[in-house]
Motif scaffolding. Structure first.
Motif, mmCIF file in Angstrom:
data_model
loop_
_atom_site.group_PDB
_atom_site.id
_atom_site.type_symbol
_atom_site.label_atom_id
_atom_site.label_comp_id
_atom_site.label_asym_id
_atom_site.label_seq_id
_atom_site.Cartn_x
_atom_site.Cartn_y
_atom_site.Cartn_z
ATOM 1 N N SER A 9 30.554 46.845 44.260
ATOM 2 C CA SER A 9 29.882 46.149 43.172
ATOM 3 C C SER A 9 30.267 44.665 43.171
ATOM 4 N N PRO A 10 29.406 43.780 42.723
ATOM 5 C CA PRO A 10 29.715 42.348 42.669
ATOM 6 C C PRO A 10 30.894 42.056 41.749
ATOM 7 N N ARG A 11 31.016 42.795 40.636
ATOM 8 C CA ARG A 11 32.131 42.573 39.713
ATOM 9 C C ARG A 11 33.449 42.860 40.429
ATOM 10 N N ARG A 12 33.492 43.949 41.185
ATOM 11 C CA ARG A 12 34.699 44.325 41.913
ATOM 12 C C ARG A 12 35.047 43.268 42.975
ATOM 13 N N ALA A 13 34.008 42.709 43.659
ATOM 14 C CA ALA A 13 34.240 41.681 44.677
ATOM 15 C C ALA A 13 34.827 40.424 44.058
ATOM 16 N N ILE A 14 34.350 40.032 42.874
ATOM 17 C CA ILE A 14 34.868 38.836 42.206
ATOM 18 C C ILE A 14 36.311 39.052 41.768
ATOM 19 N N VAL A 15 36.599 40.231 41.228
ATOM 20 C CA VAL A 15 37.974 40.544 40.801
ATOM 21 C C VAL A 15 38.926 40.516 41.993
ATOM 22 N N ASP A 16 38.498 41.113 43.132
ATOM 23 C CA ASP A 16 39.337 41.099 44.335
ATOM 24 C C ASP A 16 39.573 39.681 44.824
#
Length: 163
Positions: A9-16
């Motif tokens: 998910s894009p949210r997960r990519a930003i958090v990482d």
């Protein structure tokens, strides 16, 4: 299936990204600069490719020989003038080539090389080539031309006048 979409998910990519970027590391700035350089190089290469507009339309050149309202006499006169010009250019080129051959012959004679036989062989080859080309042209004309007694009479007259 949910686990897969949660990992991409894009949210997960930003958090990482934020976790890695904010982590203390001595290579963080170097990595950031290298990533920016690679990305900038790719975008620069794409910008230099061009293709931002449509290609220019082709330029059309109209030939004056295809203008409407020309009489047959005008067409014939233009054709004769064009043929005479082409023959004059061909004769000029042949004269230039003959001058070059004479220079080679003079150099050969001065150095003791036998040039007469080579000159005669070349002359025979050029004449055979001219006859072959003329026969091919005549064959094409005979295949595609309609019977025209006026043209045929003019051709016979021109052939008898030829020395």
């Amino acid at each position: 299936m949910r686990a897969f979409f949660r990992n991409v998910s894009p949210r997960r990519a930003i958090v990482d990204f934020w976790q890695v970027f904010t982590a203390p590391s001595e290579y963080r700035r170097v990595g950031l600069l290298m990533a920016a350089a690679v990305t900038g190089t790719i975008f620069y290469a794409m910008a230099m490719e061009g293709g931002t507009a449509l290609p220019r339309p082709p330029e059309i050149i109209y030939f004056p020989s295809f203008l409407e309202g020309r009489s047959d006499a005008e067409i014939l006169a233009e054709n004769k003038a064009a043929t005479a010009k082409a023959k004059a250019e061909e004769a000029e080129e042949e004269a230039r080539q003959e001058r070059i051959r004479q220079m080679y012959k003079a150099v050969g004679d001065a150095t003791g090389v036998e040039t007469k036989r080579a000159y005669e062989e070349g002359k025979a080859e050029r004449e055979a080539w001219r006859k072959k080309v003329e026969a091919a042209r005549k064959e094409v004309l005979d295949k595609h031309m309609v019977d025209n007694p006026v043209y045929d009479a003019e051709m016979k007259k021109a052939q008898t006048e030829k020395p």
